[in-house]
Design a protein around this motif. Structure first.
Motif, PDB file in Angstrom:
ATOM      1  N   ASN A  19       0.805  -1.231   0.000  1.00 27.89           N
ATOM      2  CA  ASN A  19       0.000   0.000   0.000  1.00 27.89           C
ATOM      3  C   ASN A  19       0.840   1.285   0.000  1.00 27.89           C
ATOM      4  N   LYS A  57       3.844   4.260  -7.886  1.00 27.79           N
ATOM      5  CA  LYS A  57       3.636   4.996  -9.144  1.00 27.79           C
ATOM      6  C   LYS A  57       4.964   5.474  -9.717  1.00 27.79           C
ATOM      7  N   ALA A  84      -3.248   0.775 -13.035  1.00 26.00           N
ATOM      8  CA  ALA A  84      -4.383   1.553 -13.548  1.00 26.00           C
ATOM      9  C   ALA A  84      -5.068   2.391 -12.459  1.00 26.00           C
ATOM     10  N   PRO A  85      -5.283   1.853 -11.250  1.00 27.01           N
ATOM     11  CA  PRO A  85      -5.961   2.668 -10.218  1.00 27.01           C
ATOM     12  C   PRO A  85      -5.114   3.849  -9.723  1.00 27.01           C
ATOM     13  N   LEU A  86      -3.805   3.836 -10.003  1.00 26.78           N
ATOM     14  CA  LEU A  86      -2.916   4.876  -9.476  1.00 26.78           C
ATOM     15  C   LEU A  86      -2.803   6.084 -10.406  1.00 26.78           C
ATOM     16  N   GLN A  88      -8.251  -2.713 -21.495  1.00 31.15           N
ATOM     17  CA  GLN A  88      -8.103  -1.566 -20.599  1.00 31.15           C
ATOM     18  C   GLN A  88      -8.602  -0.292 -21.266  1.00 31.15           C
ATOM     19  N   SER A  94      -4.307   8.916 -13.420  1.00 34.48           N
ATOM     20  CA  SER A  94      -5.489   9.601 -13.914  1.00 34.48           C
ATOM     21  C   SER A  94      -5.920   8.963 -15.227  1.00 34.48           C
ATOM     22  N   ARG A  95      -7.117   9.257 -15.639  1.00 29.60           N
ATOM     23  CA  ARG A  95      -7.630   8.683 -16.882  1.00 29.60           C
ATOM     24  C   ARG A  95      -6.772   9.089 -18.077  1.00 29.60           C
TER      25      ARG A  95
END
Length: 472
Positions: A338, A344, A379-381, A420, A383-384
């Protein structure tokens, strides 16, 4: 030696007396329009390049000063910055211009070393810079391999930069043809072989960009029959790219590609030619934002805590692949514990090394699969926009893979990348549907090549089920 301690180095001096704030450091070269020196600016504490322009007349002197003021307003990573312009303190027929010091290999050294994808990317970046010039009413007038230097930003991303802006000028100017121009890459109207044409127009720069791409593909300057030359490189230069180049090299300026902006759009579309539903301008913007994001992340990484620094030392040596894998595995460990911000940072470093391995063709299908798995994990870390740009860039590298290297694992990696992209486009149903189809096709190819793979079969079944739900 202290940068400001002396005005000379090994006896080297400027050819004319200029303000003492500039300290001569080295002679960089000469060309058709002047001589260039490396210098230290005591006032602003930075290295610069100073060009002394040869024998300008009184009229051209005034024009050069006016044009330098316009050039100083330009701000683009692919254009050499212009800082100052002035007259030597002594009454000599010269003018000096203070510019950004760009150091790195010239494009002349890269002929034959770049893949077609990297060659297109290089000229695309330059086209975006030249388009910025044209929007200000300026033209460069001498785009050729010796006037392009490849520099690197803090994330080790290459940025081709157009230099020798001292010969640039207004598109409406009729300064005499051939002023400081390299004949091998000059447009026909610059050589005076075409009647009733101006030697300075935006069409000249379009010709120069086309000639530069021609050089990167063939290793030669274009002749009067570029179409015949390109036929010899049919295996390396597909028909679509060949047409883009030839449209830039048309003898009649009025028949060339109508603008550099259009050329940039065509090259962007060529890079992403398998995905016509993408908007070229938005793709370019996303990739540009990615470069900036990586640069910021790398800078932040250098100030990370000692634990991160110690871990990095382990992978300083070795190939790009080894470094990529080390950073990738470490990033996953950080995710599990975590430590997301550090994860990142490590992930972006890994992706940079992965891309370097692709550029140097030091990769394998297994490496491509690892790169894809990392993207899915982080991917969750992101921005789009960051994730979208990374996915698009990765698919570009994967699709440049040689046909014989396209194994089941390769197609599975592509399928996961496309999946993705499908997930990112849920608010745009048509784009999401296109990506979903690409993902299903790639997964089907993987399954056809390795029908007994439980991993591939499971992923294909998942995609097929989702596709069926979407059509109900």
């Amino acid at each position: 030696m202290d940068e400001a301690s002396t005005n000379t180095k090994n006896g080297l001096q400027f050819p004319y007396s200029i303000p003492e704030r500039f300290r001569c450091r080295d002679f960089l070269g000469s060309g058709g329009s002047g001589v260039v020196f490396k210098a230290w600016d005591e006032l602003l504490q930075r290295m610069v390049a100073i060009k002394f322009i040869k024998n300008p007349t009184f009229l051209s002197r005034q024009r050069l000063v006016a044009e330098a003021r316009a050039l100083a307003k330009l701000n683009h990573p692919s254009l050499c910055g212009v800082y100052d312009v002035g007259e030597p303190s002594e009454d000599h027929s010269s003018l000096y211009m203070v510019m950004e010091l760009i150091e790195g290999p010239r494009v002349t050294e890269l002929a034959g070393q770049l893949s077609i994808n990297d060659a297109v990317k290089l000229v695309l970046q330059l086209a975006e810079g030249v388009s910025h010039m044209h929007s200000e009413g300026l033209v460069h007038n001498d785009i050729n391999p010796t006037n392009v230097i490849v520099k690197y930003d803090s994330s080790d991303e290459s940025i081709p930069t157009l230099i020798d802006l001292s010969i640039a000028g207004r598109a409406s100017s009729n300064r005499h043809k051939g002023f400081g121009v390299s004949p091998l890459f000059s447009a026909p109207e610059q050589r005076g072989s075409e009647p009733n044409t101006s030697g300075r127009s935006k069409a000249v720069d379009i010709y120069g960009l086309g000639a530069l791409l021609f050089f990167l593909v063939t290793g030669q300057a274009p002749s009067d029959e570029p179409q015949r030359q390109l036929k010899q490189y049919a295996d390396r230069c597909p028909t679509r790219l060949r047409n883009i180049i030839l449209n830039c090299l048309h003898r009649d300026p009025n028949e060339r590609t109508s603008s550099v902006q259009l050329l940039a759009q065509q090259l962007t579309d060529y890079r992403y030619r398998r995905f016509p539903w993408l908007v070229p301008a938005s793709v370019t913007l996303l990739v540009s934002s990615l470069v900036a994001t990586i640069a910021i992340s790398i800078m932040h990484y250098h100030f990370a805590d000692s634990a991160t620094a110690e871990r990095t030392e382990v992978v300083e040596a070795g190939s790009h692949i080894e470094q990529a894998l080390a950073h990738s595995h470490y990033a996953r460990e950080l995710i599990e514990s975590n430590q997301l911000e550090r994860a990142k940072q490590q992930s972006l470093l890994a992706l940079n090394y992965f891309k370097s391995s692709f550029k140097e063709q030091q990769h394998s299908t297994s490496v491509a699969a690892e790169m894809t798995e990392l993207l899915v994990a982080i991917a969750p870390l992101l921005s789009r926009s960051e994730m979208n740009a990374l996915l698009l860039e990765t698919t570009t590298y994967l699709e440049s893979e040689k046909p014989e290297e396209r194994t089941a694992k390769y197609h599975l990696a592509l399928a996961r990348l496309y999946h993705q992209l499908t997930l990112l486009q849920q608010d745009k149903p048509k784009q999401a549907e296109q990506w979903e189809r690409e993902s299903l096709r790639a997964a089907a190819r993987a399954l056809a090549m390795k029908p007994n793979s439980q991993e591939i079969r499971s992923f294909f079944t998942q995609l097929d089920a989702q596709s069926s739900e979407g059509t109900d």
